[in-house]
Design a protein around this motif. Structure first.
Motif, PDB file in Angstrom:
ATOM      1  N   SER A 183       0.845  -1.197   0.000  1.00  0.00           N
ATOM      2  CA  SER A 183       0.000   0.000   0.000  1.00  0.00           C
ATOM      3  C   SER A 183       0.875   1.240   0.000  1.00  0.00           C
ATOM      4  O   SER A 183       2.083   1.169   0.274  1.00  0.00           O
ATOM      5  CB  SER A 183      -0.925   0.004   1.215  1.00  0.00           C
ATOM      6  OG  SER A 183      -0.152   0.057   2.407  1.00  0.00           O
ATOM      7  N   ASP A 185       1.070   3.778   2.020  1.00  0.00           N
ATOM      8  CA  ASP A 185       1.691   4.119   3.299  1.00  0.00           C
ATOM      9  C   ASP A 185       2.564   3.003   3.846  1.00  0.00           C
ATOM     10  O   ASP A 185       3.122   3.122   4.938  1.00  0.00           O
ATOM     11  CB  ASP A 185       0.609   4.487   4.325  1.00  0.00           C
ATOM     12  CG  ASP A 185      -0.385   3.343   4.534  1.00  0.00           C
ATOM     13  OD1 ASP A 185      -0.189   2.242   3.952  1.00  0.00           O
ATOM     14  OD2 ASP A 185      -1.368   3.557   5.275  1.00  0.00           O
ATOM     15  N   SER A 227      -5.568   2.035  -3.101  1.00  0.00           N
ATOM     16  CA  SER A 227      -5.825   3.442  -3.381  1.00  0.00           C
ATOM     17  C   SER A 227      -4.679   4.275  -2.819  1.00  0.00           C
ATOM     18  O   SER A 227      -3.968   3.833  -1.908  1.00  0.00           O
ATOM     19  CB  SER A 227      -7.150   3.875  -2.756  1.00  0.00           C
ATOM     20  OG  SER A 227      -7.096   3.724  -1.349  1.00  0.00           O
ATOM     21  N   PRO A 228      -4.433   5.486  -3.381  1.00  0.00           N
ATOM     22  CA  PRO A 228      -3.301   6.297  -2.920  1.00  0.00           C
ATOM     23  C   PRO A 228      -3.337   6.590  -1.423  1.00  0.00           C
ATOM     24  O   PRO A 228      -2.283   6.704  -0.800  1.00  0.00           O
ATOM     25  CB  PRO A 228      -3.427   7.574  -3.751  1.00  0.00           C
ATOM     26  CG  PRO A 228      -4.096   7.138  -5.011  1.00  0.00           C
ATOM     27  CD  PRO A 228      -5.067   6.078  -4.588  1.00  0.00           C
ATOM     28  N   ASP A 229      -4.563   6.725  -0.794  1.00  0.00           N
ATOM     29  CA  ASP A 229      -4.626   6.989   0.643  1.00  0.00           C
ATOM     30  C   ASP A 229      -4.635   5.719   1.468  1.00  0.00           C
ATOM     31  O   ASP A 229      -4.825   5.757   2.687  1.00  0.00           O
ATOM     32  CB  ASP A 229      -5.867   7.822   0.960  1.00  0.00           C
ATOM     33  CG  ASP A 229      -7.162   7.077   0.596  1.00  0.00           C
ATOM     34  OD1 ASP A 229      -7.080   5.941   0.071  1.00  0.00           O
ATOM     35  OD2 ASP A 229      -8.238   7.649   0.828  1.00  0.00           O
ATOM     36  N   SER A 230      -4.448   4.551   0.809  1.00  0.00           N
ATOM     37  CA  SER A 230      -4.417   3.236   1.478  1.00  0.00           C
ATOM     38  C   SER A 230      -5.723   2.909   2.170  1.00  0.00           C
ATOM     39  O   SER A 230      -5.762   2.069   3.083  1.00  0.00           O
ATOM     40  CB  SER A 230      -3.260   3.168   2.482  1.00  0.00           C
ATOM     41  OG  SER A 230      -2.025   3.426   1.865  1.00  0.00           O
ATOM     42  N   GLY A 231      -6.831   3.543   1.777  1.00  0.00           N
ATOM     43  CA  GLY A 231      -8.120   3.266   2.400  1.00  0.00           C
ATOM     44  C   GLY A 231      -8.926   2.199   1.675  1.00  0.00           C
ATOM     45  O   GLY A 231      -9.932   1.718   2.214  1.00  0.00           O
ATOM     46  N   ASP A 270      -7.299  10.592  -7.212  1.00  0.00           N
ATOM     47  CA  ASP A 270      -8.350  11.204  -6.388  1.00  0.00           C
ATOM     48  C   ASP A 270      -8.954  10.220  -5.374  1.00  0.00           C
ATOM     49  O   ASP A 270      -9.881  10.590  -4.624  1.00  0.00           O
ATOM     50  CB  ASP A 270      -9.451  11.787  -7.283  1.00  0.00           C
ATOM     51  CG  ASP A 270     -10.173  10.699  -8.098  1.00  0.00           C
ATOM     52  OD1 ASP A 270      -9.861   9.498  -7.924  1.00  0.00           O
ATOM     53  OD2 ASP A 270     -11.019  11.070  -8.922  1.00  0.00           O
ATOM     54  N   ASN A 271      -8.502   8.944  -5.370  1.00  0.00           N
ATOM     55  CA  ASN A 271      -8.945   7.896  -4.439  1.00  0.00           C
ATOM     56  C   ASN A 271     -10.379   7.433  -4.686  1.00  0.00           C
ATOM     57  O   ASN A 271     -10.854   6.518  -4.008  1.00  0.00           O
ATOM     58  CB  ASN A 271      -8.816   8.345  -2.973  1.00  0.00           C
ATOM     59  CG  ASN A 271      -7.393   8.612  -2.564  1.00  0.00           C
ATOM     60  OD1 ASN A 271      -6.576   7.702  -2.563  1.00  0.00           O
ATOM     61  ND2 ASN A 271      -7.093   9.866  -2.230  1.00  0.00           N
ATOM     62  N   ARG A 272     -11.103   8.044  -5.621  1.00  0.00           N
ATOM     63  CA  ARG A 272     -12.505   7.718  -5.818  1.00  0.00           C
ATOM     64  C   ARG A 272     -12.769   6.959  -7.113  1.00  0.00           C
ATOM     65  O   ARG A 272     -13.796   6.300  -7.234  1.00  0.00           O
ATOM     66  CB  ARG A 272     -13.347   8.998  -5.813  1.00  0.00           C
ATOM     67  CG  ARG A 272     -13.327   9.745  -4.490  1.00  0.00           C
ATOM     68  CD  ARG A 272     -14.232  10.964  -4.475  1.00  0.00           C
ATOM     69  NE  ARG A 272     -13.807  11.981  -5.447  1.00  0.00           N
ATOM     70  CZ  ARG A 272     -14.401  12.196  -6.609  1.00  0.00           C
ATOM     71  NH1 ARG A 272     -15.458  11.482  -6.967  1.00  0.00           N
ATOM     72  NH2 ARG A 272     -13.966  13.142  -7.433  1.00  0.00           N
ATOM     73  N   THR A 310       0.974  11.500 -11.334  1.00  0.00           N
ATOM     74  CA  THR A 310       0.607  12.019 -10.010  1.00  0.00           C
ATOM     75  C   THR A 310      -0.512  13.040 -10.095  1.00  0.00           C
ATOM     76  O   THR A 310      -1.373  13.103  -9.211  1.00  0.00           O
ATOM     77  CB  THR A 310       1.847  12.637  -9.333  1.00  0.00           C
ATOM     78  OG1 THR A 310       2.896  11.665  -9.301  1.00  0.00           O
ATOM     79  CG2 THR A 310       1.532  13.056  -7.906  1.00  0.00           C
TER      80      THR A 310
END
Length: 875
Positions: A183, A185, A227-231, A270-272, A310
């Motif tokens: 991931s 993070d 996802s980029p925010d690891s969520g 954008d994580n979405r 990015t």
């Protein structure tokens, strides 16, 4: 000159040379003695007054020379590194320039550094960590600080990238992991197992947070992503189904049904949004609503793996047709990058989005400039993975070897731009620059006689510029170079050559501080500075290059070559102390007189010696030539005596044999009269008549050994004789021989009977055919020659011109041991077969040639075969 006189002259020359040698030795001994005495006296007289200063100056000169050689070697090393194609050339070259700058900074070093900073390069940063033979392809985290791989079976291990120490391990898998991913993070590690199952672990606690069963499916490593925010975590659970999980709970938040050829997924920054490759198309869907956001144009081949830039504007897609597609998220259009020869399986942007790395089944990894589509670096036998988030490192895997990491050096301070609407690209004496009040002109004029350019600055001041090359040949304002100055008047750029830009720091006496090489296509057309202090050069073929002088200055500062670094003048060579005048003038005069006298005597002696040597050499050459002439004359006399003896014998035999043939012929004619009307008897009698005629031809040939020319005086054409002789040859004789005629029909007639020449030619043709055993290539040539040279078996009579008759065969050639005897009677090399040779063919040729004054030469060809050459003098 008799041999006794020659020997006496030799002895006189020897004695003279010995006396000359003795005299030269004495003269040289005196000269050396005087010189040694003079040097010894000078050293004793002056050693105390000049020794210390001389040694100090010599030491300083040696130190400066060593420093200059070392400086030059560092510069040459940097140039060699830049011109090489190996990885790490930029790093090694800049290190060499830094060492040279510590010795002496210079504009030359700065220009070379700018050329190196223009390169994009890679250098291996850490030792290669070798993996086990059963290990699967490893994966890095986004900071390139850890990597994970499967050791085979069901065990996964995680190592630190710096020292390769083991950080963690998992071994509860029922099947070996095929693809894995960290991931963003670094908290989670996701994996697809060989049986299609999906697993995700939380690495801090070491617990499993997602377990999902899936179909066995040979998808690439792009079939799972965080996802980029690891969520969130997305994975292909079936061949046509994508499931999105929430983290850390692990619940399913969305499931997409896709096409039957689903290969990869990739979260948008954008994580979405989630991009999914379905065969040869890419569809981006919103995870929350499930709606399609954008569908990109279809590619030619199936899309393996994807990666977003990015800023989320560009999606790079690796295709099975060997192409890389760059999809623009705003316009929906696509660009193609070509260079790989097989299916591309991996692509990844760096953080800034100005570099793209790819890997293909053709076995190469490539580093691209996505803005221009050019390949910057191509590395064989390598799998490149991802850039670190600071863009300074790039992870890689070497096939069947191990895992490693590179340092990445991007091209500093430049961007290449394709200009689609380039207006006037012509160059003129007046160039524009962007000042505080808009566009103004920079006027420049050559100062003839000074080699300088006079430029009017933004404040009206006059600036003198000294380019490396002077004015144009036309003088005055007749120059065709681009010129630009920044808005503050601190920088001046001049295209002094079509592909070279000189940089100047403005001042009353402006000096060159560096030179930039034009990297684009065509030539430099215009120069300008924009509002951000970027130097922009536009080319004649629609390409522009930008240099950020501030950024370049920072890089140069780290090397000790910053824009403001003082450039010292090269140290002048140290001057050695002048040798003082020697004392004791009388001694010096005597020494000089003695040396002069010795030199004069030595010169006279050596000159006489040289004349004697030349005389001896001429005498020896005369003796050698006379010896060769005597040997040749002796051989000719011996051969002539042999031929004369044979002629006497042949004449006696021929006369007796001719009488017998006459009796047989008369009896045969009487028998023919008595048996008229009986055809079978007449046929036999005609056969006897033909045999008698052949016997008479043999008799005439044998008489040729003892007589002179039997034919009447007359002239004949050698070309016509050759053609008539060839026409007499039967088809059976020529069945296996390729006959080539090279006849110069301009050759004059020769004073020789045609039948004699025909007999010579027939004997040579038969001899060549027997040497080739009836199969090969026979070339007959006739041409004019003004002189004859080479080694003759029989030299021709003296004449101004010659007709050269040559026969060249492709047989085995003449053996060296038999070459001296081939013209002797009854000597033959054909001793086997149904009809052994008689040895009379070439001896007949020799006899006729000697009687007619012809020349004979025999040579073996370099490749194969022999050359017989007949020289016929023209009166």
């Amino acid at each position: 000159m008799s041999s006794v006189a020659i020997e006496a002259q030799r002895e006189r020359l020897r004695r003279t040379l010995m006396r000359a040698n003795t005299a030269a030795l004495v003269v040289l001994s005196v000269l050396i003695g005087l010189a040694v005495g003079l040097v010894a006296y000078a050293m004793r007289a002056e050693i105390e007054s000049r020794g210390a200063r001389q040694r100090a100056i010599e030491a300083e000169a040696e130190r400066r020379s060593d420093r200059e050689r070392l400086w030059r070697s560092y510069l040459e090393r940097a140039r060699v590194e830049r011109q090489s194609a190996r990885l790490g050339r930029r790093f090694q070259g800049l290190d060499a320039l830094a060492e040279a700058a510590r010795i002496r900074p210079s504009a030359e070093l700065r220009s070379e550094a700018l050329a190196l900073l223009f390169l994009t390069d890679l250098e291996e940063e850490m030792p290669l960590h070798r993996l086990g033979p059963r290990s699967l392809v490893p994966v890095y985290d986004l900071d390139l600080e850890r990597y994970a791989f499967s050791e085979g079976g069901g065990r996964v291990v995680i190592h630190a990238a710096d020292d390769h120490r083991l950080l963690a391990g998992f071994d509860e898998f029922p099947a070996a992991p095929v693809w894995m991913r960290f991931s963003g993070d670094g908290r989670y590690l996701g994996a697809r197992l060989a049986d299609g199952a999906i697993r995700v672990w939380e690495l801090i606690q070491g617990t499993e947070v997602i377990r999902a069963e899936g179909d066995f499916y040979l998808s690439p490593d792009g079939a799972l992503d965080f996802s980029p925010d690891s969520g969130r975590f997305a994975a292909l659970v079936q061949g046509d189904r994508v499931r999105v999980f929430g983290l850390p709970e692990g619940e399913v938040v969305r499931e997409f049904e896709c096409g039957p050829e689903l290969h990869g997924v990739r979260f948008h920054p954008d994580n979405r949004s989630l991009a999914m490759s379905e065969g040869n198309r890419v569809v981006v869907r919103d995870v929350e609503s499930g709606e399609t956001w954008i569908e990109f144009p279809r590619a030619e081949g199936a899309i393996n793996k994807m990666h977003w830039s990015t800023d989320g504007r560009t999606l790079a897609a690796a295709c099975t047709d060997g192409l890389i597609y760059l999809f623009d998220a705003e316009s929906g259009r696509a660009r193609e990058l070509s260079g790989h020869d097989a299916s591309v399986t991996h692509v990844a942007f760096n953080t800034r989005g100005d570099l793209l790395v790819s890997y293909s089944f053709d076995g190469t990894a490539r580093l691209w400039n996505p803005g221009t589509g050019e390949t910057l670096v191509s590395i064989p036998n390598l799998i490149a993975t991802i850039f670190s988030r600071d863009d300074r490192r790039l992870g890689f895997v070497r096939r069947n070897d191990g895992i490693g990491r590179w340092r990445v050096a991007r091209a500093t301070g430049r961007r290449r731009i394709a200009l689609t609407n380039l207006a006037d690209t012509s160059m003129s004496a007046a160039r524009s620059w962007s000042g505080p009040s808009g566009r103004a002109s920079v006027e420049a004029t050559w100062l003839m006689g000074e080699g300088m350019l006079l430029v009017e600055g933004p404040g009206g001041e006059e600036i003198r510029v000294r380019p490396l090359n002077g004015p144009a040949p036309g003088g005055g304002d007749d120059w065709n170079r681009a010129l630009a100055m920044d808005r503050r008047g601190h920088w001046l750029a001049l295209a002094s050559e079509p592909r070279r830009i000189e940089l100047f720091r403005a001042g009353l006496e402006t000096e060159n501080v560096a030179a930039l090489s034009w990297p684009g296509d065509g030539e430099v057309a215009t120069l300008r500075f924009d509002g951000r202090n970027l130097l922009v050069a536009e080319g004649t073929l629609g390409t522009a290059v930008e240099w950020d002088l501030a950024e370049l200055g920072g890089e140069l500062e780290s090397l000790g070559l910053g824009w403001d670094a003082p450039i010292p003048e090269p140290e002048p060579p140290a001057l050695l102390a002048e040798a003082p005048m020697l004392g004791h003038s009388v001694f010096i005069l005597l020494a000089v007189f003695g040396v002069g006298a010795a030199c004069v005597a030595g010169f006279v002696t050596l000159r006489r010696h040289r004349r004697q040597i030349h005389g001896l050499a001429r005498l020896e050459a005369l003796v050698a030539r006379r010896g060769r002439e005597l040997d040749l004359a002796r051989n000719e006399i011996v051969h002539s005596q042999k031929m004369k003896a044979l002629g006497t014998l042949a004449a006696g035999i021929a006369h007796d044999f001719n009488n017998l043939l006459s009796i047989i012929r008369m009896a045969n004619r009487l028998a023919a009269r008595e048996t008229r009307g009986r055809s079978e008897v007449q046929e036999n009698l005609r056969t006897i008549e033909q045999a008698v005629e052949q016997g008479k031809h043999v008799v005439r040939s044998m008489l040729g050994y003892s007589r002179g020319s039997l034919s009447e005086d007359g002239a004949c054409s050698v070309v016509e004789v050759v053609e008539d002789t060839v026409s007499l040859l039967s088809r059976q004789f020529l069945s296996g021989i390729e006959l080539v005629l090279e006849l110069d029909r301009e050759t004059p007639r020769v004073a020789m009977a045609a039948d004699r020449l025909e007999q010579v030619l027939l004997n040579l043709i038969v001899n060549a055919a027997e040497a080739m055993e009836g199969r090969g290539r026979l070339r007959i040539g006739v041409r004019m020659r003004d002189h004859h040279s080479g080694r003759w078996v029989l030299r021709p009579e003296s004449a101004g011109r010659f007709v050269e008759l040559s026969l060249t065969d492709s047989g085995p050639g003449v053996p060296p041991e038999a070459r001296a005897r081939i013209f002797e009677p009854f000597f033959t090399t054909k001793t086997s077969g149904a009809t052994p040779g008689t040895g009379l063919g070439l001896s007949t040729v020799y006899t006729i040639a000697r009687q007619e004054g012809l020349g004979i030469r025999v040579e073996n060809l370099p490749d194969k075969g022999a050359l017989f050459l007949i020289g016929i003098p023209i009166p």
